[in-house]
Every structure is written in structure tokens, then in C-alpha cells.
Design a protein around this motif. Structure first.
Motif, PDB file in Angstrom:
ATOM      1  N   THR A  89      23.374  25.429  72.731  1.00 34.94           N
ATOM      2  CA  THR A  89      22.377  26.256  73.409  1.00 34.94           C
ATOM      3  C   THR A  89      21.104  26.409  72.593  1.00 34.94           C
ATOM      4  N   GLY A  90      20.968  25.645  71.520  1.00 36.04           N
ATOM      5  CA  GLY A  90      19.770  25.732  70.699  1.00 36.04           C
ATOM      6  C   GLY A  90      18.560  25.093  71.373  1.00 36.04           C
ATOM      7  N   ASP A  91      17.374  25.428  70.865  1.00 38.34           N
ATOM      8  CA  ASP A  91      16.121  24.930  71.420  1.00 38.34           C
ATOM      9  C   ASP A  91      15.477  23.980  70.413  1.00 38.34           C
ATOM     10  N   LEU A  92      14.918  22.869  70.877  1.00 38.85           N
ATOM     11  CA  LEU A  92      14.303  21.899  69.983  1.00 38.85           C
ATOM     12  C   LEU A  92      12.963  22.369  69.432  1.00 38.85           C
ATOM     13  N   ALA A  93      12.222  23.166  70.189  1.00 37.00           N
ATOM     14  CA  ALA A  93      10.858  23.543  69.788  1.00 37.00           C
ATOM     15  C   ALA A  93      10.794  24.161  68.393  1.00 37.00           C
ATOM     16  N   PRO A  94      11.655  25.128  68.032  1.00 39.52           N
ATOM     17  CA  PRO A  94      11.583  25.688  66.680  1.00 39.52           C
ATOM     18  C   PRO A  94      11.803  24.643  65.587  1.00 39.52           C
ATOM     19  N   LEU A  95      12.653  23.651  65.854  1.00 40.96           N
ATOM     20  CA  LEU A  95      12.874  22.597  64.875  1.00 40.96           C
ATOM     21  C   LEU A  95      11.627  21.746  64.693  1.00 40.96           C
ATOM     22  N   LEU A  96      10.914  21.497  65.796  1.00 39.14           N
ATOM     23  CA  LEU A  96       9.671  20.733  65.704  1.00 39.14           C
ATOM     24  C   LEU A  96       8.591  21.530  64.991  1.00 39.14           C
ATOM     25  N   ASP A  97       8.514  22.832  65.251  1.00 45.89           N
ATOM     26  CA  ASP A  97       7.532  23.682  64.565  1.00 45.89           C
ATOM     27  C   ASP A  97       7.797  23.681  63.065  1.00 45.89           C
ATOM     28  N   ALA A  98       9.078  23.773  62.696  1.00 49.19           N
ATOM     29  CA  ALA A  98       9.420  23.768  61.274  1.00 49.19           C
ATOM     30  C   ALA A  98       9.087  22.417  60.643  1.00 49.19           C
ATOM     31  N   ALA A  99       9.384  21.317  61.376  1.00 49.66           N
ATOM     32  CA  ALA A  99       9.086  19.983  60.844  1.00 49.66           C
ATOM     33  C   ALA A  99       7.592  19.797  60.644  1.00 49.66           C
ATOM     34  N   ALA A 100       6.777  20.359  61.548  1.00 49.07           N
ATOM     35  CA  ALA A 100       5.327  20.259  61.405  1.00 49.07           C
ATOM     36  C   ALA A 100       4.843  20.959  60.142  1.00 49.07           C
ATOM     37  N   GLN A 101       5.615  21.947  59.687  1.00 45.24           N
ATOM     38  CA  GLN A 101       5.284  22.671  58.456  1.00 45.24           C
ATOM     39  C   GLN A 101       5.988  22.070  57.243  1.00 45.24           C
ATOM     40  N   GLY A 102       6.706  20.962  57.443  1.00 41.30           N
ATOM     41  CA  GLY A 102       7.349  20.293  56.330  1.00 41.30           C
ATOM     42  C   GLY A 102       8.731  20.794  56.009  1.00 41.30           C
ATOM     43  N   THR A 103       9.352  21.527  56.925  1.00 43.27           N
ATOM     44  CA  THR A 103      10.680  22.090  56.674  1.00 43.27           C
ATOM     45  C   THR A 103      11.714  21.456  57.606  1.00 43.27           C
ATOM     46  N   GLY A 104      12.774  20.935  57.030  1.00 47.67           N
ATOM     47  CA  GLY A 104      13.877  20.411  57.826  1.00 47.67           C
ATOM     48  C   GLY A 104      13.596  19.103  58.531  1.00 47.67           C
ATOM     49  N   ARG A 105      12.500  18.420  58.210  1.00 46.93           N
ATOM     50  CA  ARG A 105      12.163  17.175  58.910  1.00 46.93           C
ATOM     51  C   ARG A 105      13.234  16.115  58.701  1.00 46.93           C
ATOM     52  N   GLU A 106      13.661  15.909  57.483  1.00 44.30           N
ATOM     53  CA  GLU A 106      14.639  14.857  57.195  1.00 44.30           C
ATOM     54  C   GLU A 106      15.928  15.080  57.971  1.00 44.30           C
ATOM     55  N   GLN A 107      16.401  16.324  58.008  1.00 39.38           N
ATOM     56  CA  GLN A 107      17.687  16.621  58.645  1.00 39.38           C
ATOM     57  C   GLN A 107      17.612  16.601  60.161  1.00 39.38           C
ATOM     58  N   HIS A 108      16.576  17.198  60.725  1.00 40.70           N
ATOM     59  CA  HIS A 108      16.526  17.399  62.175  1.00 40.70           C
ATOM     60  C   HIS A 108      15.732  16.336  62.936  1.00 40.70           C
ATOM     61  N   ILE A 109      14.878  15.587  62.251  1.00 41.20           N
ATOM     62  CA  ILE A 109      14.018  14.621  62.955  1.00 41.20           C
ATOM     63  C   ILE A 109      14.267  13.199  62.457  1.00 41.20           C
ATOM     64  N   ASP A 110      13.954  12.953  61.194  1.00 38.61           N
ATOM     65  CA  ASP A 110      13.967  11.585  60.685  1.00 38.61           C
ATOM     66  C   ASP A 110      15.351  10.943  60.749  1.00 38.61           C
ATOM     67  N   ARG A 111      16.360  11.638  60.208  1.00 36.98           N
ATOM     68  CA  ARG A 111      17.685  11.046  60.122  1.00 36.98           C
ATOM     69  C   ARG A 111      18.290  10.773  61.507  1.00 36.98           C
ATOM     70  N   PRO A 112      18.249  11.728  62.457  1.00 37.26           N
ATOM     71  CA  PRO A 112      18.810  11.428  63.790  1.00 37.26           C
ATOM     72  C   PRO A 112      18.080  10.296  64.511  1.00 37.26           C
ATOM     73  N   LEU A 113      16.759  10.229  64.378  1.00 39.27           N
ATOM     74  CA  LEU A 113      16.020   9.151  65.043  1.00 39.27           C
ATOM     75  C   LEU A 113      16.363   7.801  64.429  1.00 39.27           C
ATOM     76  N   HIS A 114      16.426   7.731  63.101  1.00 42.88           N
ATOM     77  CA  HIS A 114      16.806   6.470  62.468  1.00 42.88           C
ATOM     78  C   HIS A 114      18.200   6.037  62.919  1.00 42.88           C
ATOM     79  N   ALA A 115      19.125   6.989  62.985  1.00 44.58           N
ATOM     80  CA  ALA A 115      20.494   6.655  63.393  1.00 44.58           C
ATOM     81  C   ALA A 115      20.528   6.119  64.815  1.00 44.58           C
ATOM     82  N   PHE A 116      19.765   6.750  65.715  1.00 43.52           N
ATOM     83  CA  PHE A 116      19.767   6.294  67.108  1.00 43.52           C
ATOM     84  C   PHE A 116      19.165   4.904  67.221  1.00 43.52           C
ATOM     85  N   PHE A 117      17.986   4.693  66.644  1.00 43.10           N
ATOM     86  CA  PHE A 117      17.319   3.404  66.793  1.00 43.10           C
ATOM     87  C   PHE A 117      18.051   2.289  66.053  1.00 43.10           C
ATOM     88  N   ALA A 118      18.858   2.646  65.061  1.00 47.87           N
ATOM     89  CA  ALA A 118      19.625   1.620  64.352  1.00 47.87           C
ATOM     90  C   ALA A 118      20.776   1.098  65.193  1.00 47.87           C
TER      91      ALA A 118
END
Length: 468
Positions: free
Chosen positions: A425-454
């Protein structure tokens, strides 16, 4: 089959008399008055009672009776009699066999078929939720029409060779009234392509080439096939002919969306993964919590608007000039639907947040800057259009380039949103806001996208995804 011999013999006897009528005398009433028609009706009643075959019956003055129009017209019997009267050589044995099958077989559930302007390998069959993407041979298509032996015997026959191998999205639609006319505009609901966005979206996310719906019609196997030749866009191709002469051939216009056999397994895996994510999110409509419900509605809204924009884009750089500015509405609505948070409220900073969140979905500074700039220009164009102002002066080529870039960006954002949206039930927007500020990008954005596209990459891998 022996219990059906009386019905088959009655049909053959009736055809002998009905085929001798004048071609101008083939009304339903005249055909019913021919010798042996009552034998046909009695034989049908014996092998197809109403409780087993209600589709063959109609209520007449309060009583259920076999529907003569169904038996004559929908089965193809009337057509066979008329062709015989015109001197056409009709395989009457095959017609009689088809009629027996028509009366004794279970009526199939009507389906909606969407003809796509694309090319897929032969024998393609991909499940897309309730839908199926499939290519059919001419023989397979012939089995869907009533009295297949008659196809091709008259000038108004469906040219099944024209659509053989064409890709169709088909889905059961039990409530559909089967007609004999194409139903491109459906007055009972929204436009057909918008109704089927869940099946179209995975295909659109697979490749950058444009994919459109050419025609929408209804099929009930063995009963009705309401596609008419004018509903199939065609083009003329020139081939080398005999004695050095060129030969012009009318073929189906396949557009630019082509899937090669070598890519079919990857496409299937991609569509399966994306369909699973779409289904999981849309299931939130029945959830008791606020976020899953909003998320499901917003995905549907984004999907519908992107499909609508595609439907008004007739080739990669082609948009009707009177509609070009309106496409900004579709793309910006899709972006807002996905990237607004239920907690944002209605303050002045929405446009800024959408730009920031869209950019946060990309993995390199270059792509993030490009995304912010493109979304800013799209918002500006949308606002100017809505307020009646003139959109920034651009040449036609510049406008088409901008809309193409916005189309590709919107699809990338939808794809990444689907990959990253939490399954709970979580929302993606707070994770994107945090990533824009340099927080949690590797865990919530970069790593899942790399895994999917791989493991499940679309045909065109984005520039910011570098796999090691």
C-alpha cells in the motif's frame, strides 16, 4: 454423426429446390416456402432443443420457436441457395456439414477483435490478461466464418488472404451484440481502443515504433465475422513481374511496428511481466485502502490517454495539425496521473513536483536534465493551450520532433513507474522525492531498474541503462 443424417439429408434436398429459384426471388419468405424446409426445421428441433441451443430460437407471439432468419441467414444457407441460383458451383456437401455443425455445436462467446497495424511472426500467441495477441492463417480465419466453403465464391466475400497473418488482439465479450457491420465507434461506451488499454500498453512499452488500432469488430466463431474489407487499411506494393514488368499488389498496411521471430520470446517474457504488474495495480480498485484505489484509477487514466494519443498519431512524425496541440493534454494528463501523490494537495507546486519526480526515474544527470526540460516545455504548452494562448512559435518539424520526444518520454516514465511502484500500500511519490534529494536512490530506483532491464528488457534499451 449418424443421428444427424436426417438433418443433413433434409438440407441437401432443400438446397436442390431453393437453388432453382430466380436469383431475385431469394427472400426469407420464399426460401421458407420451398419444399423440404419444414423437414429441415423438424430435424433441427430434434437434434437442437431450446434448452441446449437457445441461440437458435426466438419468441413469437409468446411461444419459443426456431428462428428462421437465424437458420437461413446466419448459417449461410440462404447465401448458398442464392449462389446456386446464380450458376456458381457450390460444394453442397460441405455446406450441409457446416449447417449441421452450426445447429448442433455450442454457440461460441462473442469476442472483440482489434486489428493492429503491425507485423508479428507466424503462430504468435501471447496472453495479455484476458486478451490474447494472435496471428491467424487464412485457413484458421476461414473456420471462424459461417459456411466457410462459401468464402471466396462471391465478389463480396471477405478477402481473408488480406488479413492472414495479421496481428489481432481478441478478448471474450459475452454482452456484445454481434452485428454485420464494423463497430469502430461504439455508442454504448468509450472508444474501443481506450477500453482495451491494458492489453495495448505492454506492446507500446516494448518498442519505440508507433502501434495503432486499425479496426475493431466482433467475431462469434462459426456465426458472425463483421470485419468488412474497407475496415482494413491497405497500400500498394510493387513487385517484379513476368517479362520484366512490374506488378502492383494491394496489401495490408502494416505500419512500422515489426517484431522479428528472433525477438518473439523476449517480447512474450516482457508482456508477461508488464501484464502481471498492471493486473496487480488495477486489482487495487477493490482494495479498502486509499492509496491502492487511487493508484489503480490513475494507471487506468494514464493508459487511456496514452492510447488515445497514439490513436491520433498516424505515423512516427505524423499528426493532424488541428490535433497536434491537443496531444500535449493527453501526455501531461498521463504524467500527472502517475506522478501526483495523494498527499500533494492542490498547491502551486504541482508542476515542479511532477518535473522532479519524472527526472528522478532516470539514472544519469544528462537524462534527468533532459527529462526536466521536456516536461517543463510540455507543461507550458499544455497551459497555453488550455488558457487559449498561442503555443510557442515552432516550425511544423520542430513541433513534431517535440511531440515525438514527449511520447517516448511518457512511455519510459510509465514503464519505470510500473517497475518501481510498491506492491503493497506504499506510494512511489515519496521515494522519488527522496531520490531527487539524493536519499535512497540506489535502493529504490537504480537497483530495481537495473534488475528489470537486465532480465526483461524491451526491444529498445534506454540510454541511461548500462548493464555490466
Amino acid at each position: 454423426m449418424s443421428k444427424h443424417l436426417p438433418l443433413r439429408d433434409a438440407v441437401l434436398s432443400w438446397l436442390e429446390y431453393a437453388g432453382s429459384l430466380s436469383p431475385k426471388s431469394h427472400s426469407i419468405v420464399m426460401l421458407m416456402l420451398q419444399p423440404h424446409w419444414e423437414d429441415v426445421v423438424m430435424a433441427v428441433a430434434a437434434v437442437a432443443p431450446r434448452d441446449e441451443h437457445p441461440d437458435l430460437y426466438a419468441k413469437v407471439k409468446g411461444d419459443w420457436m426456431l428462428d428462421h432468419r437465424t437458420l437461413l441467414v446466419e448459417s449461410g444457407l440462404a447465401e448458398a441457395a442464392q449462389l446456386i441460383a446464380q450458376g456458381v458451383s457450390v460444394p453442397v456437401s460441405d455446406v450441409a456439414d457446416s449447417f449441421v455443425t452450426f445447429c448442433t455445436g455450442q454457440a461460441r462467446v462473442p469476442e472483440r477483435w482489434l486489428l493492429l497495424n503491425a507485423t508479428f511472426p507466424q503462430r504468435t500467441r501471447i496472453a495479455l490478461g484476458r486478451h490474447t495477441l494472435q496471428t491467424f492463417t487464412a485457413d484458421e480465419l476461414r473456420q471462424t466464418v459461417p459456411a466457410p466453403a462459401l468464402n471466396g465464391l462471391h465478389p463480396w466475400s471477405l478477402d481473408l488472404d488480406l488479413i492472414a497473418g495479421a496481428p489481432f488482439l481478441h478478448v471474450p465479450d459475452p454482452s456484445r451484440t454481434v452485428t454485420r457491420r464494423p463497430t469502430w465507434f461504439d455508442i454504448t461506451g468509450p472508444r474501443a481502443e481506450a477500453q482495451h488499454w491494458q492489453a495495448l500498453l505492454p506492446l507500446m512499452l516494448w518498442d519505440n515504433e508507433l502501434l495503432r488500432v486499425d479496426s475493431v469488430f466482433t467475431v462469434q466463431h462459426g456465426r458472425r465475422f463483421d470485419l468488412h474489407p474497407p475496415a482494413v487499411p491497405t497500400t500498394i506494393r510493387v513487385y517484379p513481374g513476368s517479362q520484366g514488368r512490374e506488378e502492383e499488389v494491394e496489401v495490408r498496411d502494416t505500419g512500422e511496428f515489426h517484431v522479428r521471430p528472433i525477438h518473439l520470446s523476449a517480447l512474450t517474457a516482457f508482456c508477461t511481466a508488464i501484464t502481471k504488474k498492471i493486473d496487480a495495480i488495477t486489482a487495487g480498485l477493490t482494495h479498502t485502502r486509499r492509496v491502492p484505489k487511487l493508484r489503480a484509477r490513475r494507471l487506468e487514466r494514464a493508459g487511456r490517454h496514452v492510447v488515445a494519443a497514439y490513436q491520433r498519431t498516424y505515423d512516427d512524425y505524423g499528426i493532424w495539425e488541428v490535433e497536434a496541440d491537443e496531444l500535449y493534454l493527453d501526455y501531461v494528463i498521463a504524467l500527472e496521473a502517475l506522478l501526483i501523490s495523494p498527499d500533494d494537495g492542490k498547491d502551486e507546486g504541482i508542476a515542479s513536483r511532477i518535473r522532479s519526480r519524472a527526472a528522478a526515474l532516470f539514472l544519469t544527470p544528462t537524462e534527468r536534465e533532459r527529462t526536466e526540460a521536456l516536461v517543463r516545455r510540455a507543461y507550458d504548452a499544455r497551459s497555453r493551450y488550455v488558457h487559449g494562448d498561442k503555443i510557442k512559435e515552432q516550425s511544423e518539424h520542430e513541433k513534431l520532433e517535440e511531440l515525438r520526444a514527449l511520447r517516448l518520454l511518457t512511455l519510459q516514465i510509465i514503464l519505470r513507474w510500473l517497475v518501481l511502484t510498491p506492491a503493497d500500500t506504499g506510494d512511489l511519490a515519496p521515494l522519488l522525492d527522496a531520490a531527487a534529494q539524493g536519499t535512497g536512490r540506489e535502493q529504490h530506483i537504480d537497483r530495481p531498474l537495473h534488475a528489470f532491464f537486465a532480465t526483461t528488457s524491451p526491444r529498445s534499451r534506454p540510454a541511461d541503462i548500462v548493464l555490466t
